[in-house]
Enzyme design. Structure first.
Site, PDB file in Angstrom:
ATOM      1  N   ASP A 161      -6.711  -3.833   4.714  1.00  0.00           N
ATOM      2  CA  ASP A 161      -7.518  -2.987   5.597  1.00  0.00           C
ATOM      3  C   ASP A 161      -6.591  -1.924   6.187  1.00  0.00           C
ATOM      4  O   ASP A 161      -5.635  -2.249   6.884  1.00  0.00           O
ATOM      5  CB  ASP A 161      -8.078  -3.906   6.699  1.00  0.00           C
ATOM      6  CG  ASP A 161      -9.083  -3.214   7.598  1.00  0.00           C
ATOM      7  OD1 ASP A 161      -9.992  -3.908   8.066  1.00  0.00           O
ATOM      8  OD2 ASP A 161      -8.944  -2.000   7.845  1.00  0.00           O
ATOM      9  N   GLU A 186     -10.688  -0.234   2.638  1.00  0.00           N
ATOM     10  CA  GLU A 186     -10.585  -1.681   2.464  1.00  0.00           C
ATOM     11  C   GLU A 186     -10.596  -2.054   0.989  1.00  0.00           C
ATOM     12  O   GLU A 186     -11.277  -1.415   0.194  1.00  0.00           O
ATOM     13  CB  GLU A 186     -11.801  -2.394   3.086  1.00  0.00           C
ATOM     14  CG  GLU A 186     -11.728  -2.635   4.563  1.00  0.00           C
ATOM     15  CD  GLU A 186     -12.997  -3.324   5.064  1.00  0.00           C
ATOM     16  OE1 GLU A 186     -13.462  -4.273   4.408  1.00  0.00           O
ATOM     17  OE2 GLU A 186     -13.519  -2.874   6.099  1.00  0.00           O
TER      18      GLU A 186
END
Length: 366
Positions: free
Chosen positions: A11, A112
């Site tokens: 992330d 992500e």
DNA sequence: GTATGCTTTCGGC
DNA sequence: TTACGGCCGAAAGCATAC
């Protein structure tokens, strides 16, 4: 045949604002606020992403720009407009780095990704951690972007793990530790548990994932049915079989824009809707070469309430006229059904996307 | 009763 | 004075099918 998977969730930290810091290092250390200006007035619009310095002042995603400016009045903050083209380029480069470390790769949004690294880590979470350290380092060395990483036996655990230490974190949860790791967390952290399901769970005394795990599979399926019940039970004990797999860029494509002023003039709105229809069509049909079955009209009213209408065709189509015609019909219906409000923002979405097996479409059908 | 699929709304980033 | 985007996928609600 491996039975233990090693899944890594990556992330990118406060991504848009971090890219801006990278482009102009002199702003580092100051609050940086990336904004979506609507163009209605000087400061109308909202905050897209703020760096951690801005967050310390209570400036988070989604608050009005004017509100953010007030909160940051006494400090030297930097306000910048979103630059999606730039973020997309940086994202793609980082995704390219991540892909090299993976056996299976799945992008999940612009900032992500999930990877599965079974062969390389030899089922060892220790080795996976070393791999993740290297990955972080390569991303930072080459792209000057930090990220937070979670390692777990599946996507569910990896994703939640990545969220535990931010920014620039690395959290490993082994299969043996997974259940204990999840157990104190609120049920809301699980995918599949929204407001409604959470309320039902609370009503039967289940607040944490641990409560959910010890409630019992049979009682749970009694309350939620066998499908959702089993899913919840498995999630609670850290079991998630969903594969890490490459996916189509997106399941739907939409464009929304804010009107110059609130109105319910169908011709005024119609003009905007038509050009949005052309844009989504261009993206889906011409750029991605897909067909589609559903067309939706979305609207945000003057009181910021949201409404939408959609239509699904029996057969896939690639026709721009179909989109334009459908959104106009939906708009007329919609205005008739919502007589009490003015429209502030309006959007068009195409979904139910269908691959057209390699064949180039004849222009007359596009 | 449960599964499935469609429509609308919610909510994260 | 009280401010308010643009996406996306998930969740929820409902109808229908088995």
């Amino acid at each position: 045949m491996y039975s233990v998977r090693v899944v890594i969730h990556i992330d990118f930290d406060y991504f848009f604002a971090q890219v801006e810091e990278r482009e102009n290092p002199r702003i580092k250390g100051k609050p940086v606020v990336v904004c979506v200006y609507s163009g209605r007035s000087e400061d109308s619009g909202v905050v897209s992403t703020a760096n951690y310095e801005a967050r310390e002042h209570g400036v988070n995603s989604g608050i009005p720009i004017a509100f953010a400016k007030r909160k940051l009045k006494s400090v030297h903050a930097v306000f910048l407009p979103v630059n999606h083209t730039l973020y997309d380029i940086v994202s793609e480069r980082i995704m390219g780095i991540i892909r090299k470390y993976s056996d299976k790769f799945e992008q999940a949004g612009v900032d992500e990704a999930y990877i599965e690294v079974i062969g390389r880590s030899g089922e060892s979470f220790e080795k996976a951690r070393e791999l993740a350290e290297k990955l972080k380092e390569e991303i930072f060395t080459k792209e000057r972007i930090t990220c937070s990483i979670g390692i777990g036996p599946n996507k569910l655990v990896a994703k939640i793990a990545a969220g535990r230490q931010k920014p620039n974190g690395l959290t490993t949860v082994t299969p043996e530790a997974a259940e204990k790791f999840l157990s104190p967390l609120p049920v809301r952290e699980l995918i599949g548990v929204g407001r409604k399901t959470e309320r039902v769970l609370h009503s039967i005394g289940i607040k944490t994932i641990g409560d959910l795990a010890s409630y019992g599979k049979d009682k749970l399926t009694g309350v939620f049915g066998s499908s959702l019940g089993l899913y919840l039970h498995n999630s609670a004990i850290g079991v998630d079989k969903s594969p890490v797999e490459e996916r189509r860029k997106s399941e739907s494509v939409s464009r929304i824009s804010t009107l110059k002023e609130d109105t319910r003039d169908i011709d005024e709105i119609g003009k905007v809707v038509e050009s949005l229809a052309e844009e989504v069509h261009r993206n889906v049909v011409e750029e991605q070469g897909l067909m589609f079955k559903s067309v939706s009209l979305m609207a945000v009213m003057d009181d910021l309430s949201i409404a939408s209408r959609s239509q699904t065709f029996r057969n896939p189509t690639g026709s721009v006229e179909a989109v334009k015609k459908t959104v106009k019909v939906l708009l007329r219906q919609f205005l008739d059904q919502e007589p009490d409000h003015l429209v502030r923002r309006v959007g068009v979405k195409i979904s139910n996307l269908i691959e057209v097996s390699g064949q180039r479409m004849l222009p007359e059908f596009a």
